[in-house]
Design a protein around this motif. Structure first.
Motif, PDB file in Angstrom:
ATOM      1  N   VAL A  79     -28.351 -60.013 -27.777  1.00  0.00           N
ATOM      2  CA  VAL A  79     -27.319 -59.088 -28.714  1.00  0.00           C
ATOM      3  C   VAL A  79     -26.277 -60.070 -29.447  1.00  0.00           C
ATOM      4  O   VAL A  79     -26.017 -59.851 -30.507  1.00  0.00           O
ATOM      5  CB  VAL A  79     -26.518 -58.371 -27.682  1.00  0.00           C
ATOM      6  N   HIS A  80     -25.906 -61.181 -28.827  1.00  0.00           N
ATOM      7  CA  HIS A  80     -25.139 -62.161 -29.494  1.00  0.00           C
ATOM      8  C   HIS A  80     -25.872 -62.741 -30.694  1.00  0.00           C
ATOM      9  O   HIS A  80     -25.042 -62.588 -31.941  1.00  0.00           O
ATOM     10  CB  HIS A  80     -24.913 -63.472 -28.510  1.00  0.00           C
ATOM     11  N   LEU A  81     -27.026 -63.105 -30.803  1.00  0.00           N
ATOM     12  CA  LEU A  81     -27.856 -63.508 -31.868  1.00  0.00           C
ATOM     13  C   LEU A  81     -28.007 -62.632 -33.181  1.00  0.00           C
ATOM     14  O   LEU A  81     -27.768 -62.796 -34.114  1.00  0.00           O
ATOM     15  CB  LEU A  81     -29.269 -63.979 -31.395  1.00  0.00           C
ATOM     16  N   PHE A  96     -18.899 -58.129 -16.868  1.00  0.00           N
ATOM     17  CA  PHE A  96     -17.286 -58.441 -17.023  1.00  0.00           C
ATOM     18  C   PHE A  96     -16.599 -57.248 -17.002  1.00  0.00           C
ATOM     19  O   PHE A  96     -15.440 -57.006 -16.348  1.00  0.00           O
ATOM     20  CB  PHE A  96     -17.070 -59.453 -18.157  1.00  0.00           C
ATOM     21  N   CYS A  97     -17.040 -56.428 -17.842  1.00  0.00           N
ATOM     22  CA  CYS A  97     -16.034 -55.019 -17.983  1.00  0.00           C
ATOM     23  C   CYS A  97     -15.995 -54.367 -16.447  1.00  0.00           C
ATOM     24  O   CYS A  97     -15.178 -53.616 -16.443  1.00  0.00           O
ATOM     25  CB  CYS A  97     -16.506 -54.252 -18.960  1.00  0.00           C
ATOM     26  N   PHE A 145     -15.150 -53.068 -28.741  1.00  0.00           N
ATOM     27  CA  PHE A 145     -13.808 -51.924 -28.553  1.00  0.00           C
ATOM     28  C   PHE A 145     -14.051 -50.563 -28.304  1.00  0.00           C
ATOM     29  O   PHE A 145     -13.501 -49.598 -28.594  1.00  0.00           O
ATOM     30  CB  PHE A 145     -12.875 -52.342 -29.866  1.00  0.00           C
ATOM     31  N   ILE A 146     -15.586 -49.969 -28.321  1.00  0.00           N
ATOM     32  CA  ILE A 146     -16.014 -49.109 -27.968  1.00  0.00           C
ATOM     33  C   ILE A 146     -16.487 -48.843 -26.580  1.00  0.00           C
ATOM     34  O   ILE A 146     -17.477 -49.549 -25.976  1.00  0.00           O
ATOM     35  CB  ILE A 146     -17.489 -48.578 -28.884  1.00  0.00           C
ATOM     36  N   GLN A 147     -15.681 -48.237 -25.886  1.00  0.00           N
ATOM     37  CA  GLN A 147     -15.497 -48.095 -24.158  1.00  0.00           C
ATOM     38  C   GLN A 147     -16.845 -47.563 -23.969  1.00  0.00           C
ATOM     39  O   GLN A 147     -17.373 -46.427 -24.317  1.00  0.00           O
ATOM     40  CB  GLN A 147     -14.317 -47.246 -23.496  1.00  0.00           C
ATOM     41  N   GLY A 148     -17.436 -48.250 -22.890  1.00  0.00           N
ATOM     42  CA  GLY A 148     -18.937 -47.735 -22.464  1.00  0.00           C
ATOM     43  C   GLY A 148     -19.889 -48.128 -23.347  1.00  0.00           C
ATOM     44  O   GLY A 148     -21.086 -47.698 -23.031  1.00  0.00           O
ATOM     45  N   ASN A 149     -19.958 -48.968 -24.380  1.00  0.00           N
ATOM     46  CA  ASN A 149     -20.830 -49.162 -25.503  1.00  0.00           C
ATOM     47  C   ASN A 149     -21.827 -50.416 -24.769  1.00  0.00           C
ATOM     48  O   ASN A 149     -21.043 -51.527 -24.611  1.00  0.00           O
ATOM     49  CB  ASN A 149     -20.566 -49.623 -26.835  1.00  0.00           C
ATOM     50  N   ARG A 150     -23.014 -50.212 -24.621  1.00  0.00           N
ATOM     51  CA  ARG A 150     -23.614 -51.140 -23.880  1.00  0.00           C
ATOM     52  C   ARG A 150     -23.645 -52.694 -24.603  1.00  0.00           C
ATOM     53  O   ARG A 150     -23.525 -53.702 -24.198  1.00  0.00           O
ATOM     54  CB  ARG A 150     -25.362 -50.657 -23.803  1.00  0.00           C
ATOM     55  N   ASN A 151     -24.097 -52.496 -25.923  1.00  0.00           N
ATOM     56  CA  ASN A 151     -24.106 -53.774 -26.713  1.00  0.00           C
ATOM     57  C   ASN A 151     -22.546 -54.527 -26.470  1.00  0.00           C
ATOM     58  O   ASN A 151     -22.572 -55.527 -26.478  1.00  0.00           O
ATOM     59  CB  ASN A 151     -24.567 -53.463 -28.013  1.00  0.00           C
ATOM     60  N   GLY A 152     -21.831 -53.595 -26.762  1.00  0.00           N
ATOM     61  CA  GLY A 152     -20.160 -54.211 -26.436  1.00  0.00           C
ATOM     62  C   GLY A 152     -20.097 -54.733 -25.130  1.00  0.00           C
ATOM     63  O   GLY A 152     -19.315 -55.854 -24.937  1.00  0.00           O
TER      64      GLY A 152
END
Length: 256
Positions: free
Chosen positions: A21-23, A214-215, A194-201
């Motif tokens: 996801v980072h890439l 982490f979250c 910054f989208i709560q519950g967003n998997r990629n986030g």
């Protein structure tokens, strides 16, 4: 802090998901490819001058991309599936230490116990006129800003301490070692954080903090503070409605 926090590297599968996801959301590979395309020919020309072949050692290199790169099919590779420390110990134990014309260490010094000692060892493995290429997070990056503030909290789960180009340059300056430094500007779209519950986030947050889940495992106040810091000018900027994290890298070419 919370005892349930653990290093992202403790789960290889999850680490690879976060890394992917980072890439996909960063220009990290693009900036390195641009550097290699524009600067690398001049760097390697001095090493290869007068030689029909050169010995290259890649620390932290993988076989996957090489297998898919057609222009490298005529190049002979020997893969050592071991840690840098294990390889170093093996080299030191051999009767005749092999020498290399070029050694590259791309995004790997974060994972050794002593970056300065590791650099010194591999520099000692160079042939005359050989060079070492290090690509690493820039000291001006948002990673350095984030980790400098939260290191004591994030390190609770046994993670590495962040090493940046500033640390490497300070060491080389102290040792009087000659080197060239190149800035590699890069950014990473972290809007989904910054989208709560967003998997990629959540995966991006894991990668940014080097923490598995982490979250879900960090104290809520720490999660909130880091999210707030990620929006700060020291870490990111806004463009076209996106939050772009400062993912700057640096390339350092060492000529011992």
């Amino acid at each position: 802090m919370a005892s349930s926090m653990k290093s992202l590297s403790s789960d290889t599968s999850h680490y690879l998901q976060a890394f992917q996801v980072h890439l996909e959301r960063s220009t990290e590979h693009q900036c390195m490819q641009e550097f290699i395309g524009k600067k690398f020919p001049n760097i390697i020309s001095g090493v290869a001058r007068g030689k029909s072949s050169i010995n290259v050692l890649g620390i932290g290199s993988g076989a996957e991309l090489v297998a898919r790169t057609s222009v490298l099919k005529s190049v002979n590779f020997t893969w050592h599936n071991k840690t840098s420390a294990e390889f170093e110990s093996e080299m030191k134990g051999s009767h005749e230490q092999k020498k290399y014309d070029f050694i590259h260490m791309i995004q790997m010094l974060y994972y050794v116990k002593d970056a300065s000692q590791t650099l010194e060892f591999y520099s000692s493995c160079l042939e005359p006129n050989g060079k070492v290429l290090v690509i690493i997070a820039s000291g001006s990056s948002g990673c350095n800003t984030l980790w400098k503030k939260h290191r004591q909290h994030l390190a609770v789960c046994g993670m590495r301490l962040l090493i940046t180009s500033w640390d490497i340059k300070n060491h080389l300056d102290t040792q009087g070692v000659k080197y060239e430094h190149f800035d590699l500007p890069s950014d990473r779209d972290i809007s989904e954080c910054f989208i709560q519950g967003n998997r990629n986030g959540e995966l991006l947050m894991d990668f940014l903090t080097e923490t598995d889940q982490f979250c879900k495992t960090a104290p809520p106040e720490l999660v909130a503070e880091i999210l707030n810091d990620l929006k700060s000018p020291g870490c990111s900027h806004k463009k076209d409605g996106k939050v772009l994290f400062n993912n700057n890298l640096a390339a350092i070419v060492i000529e011992p």
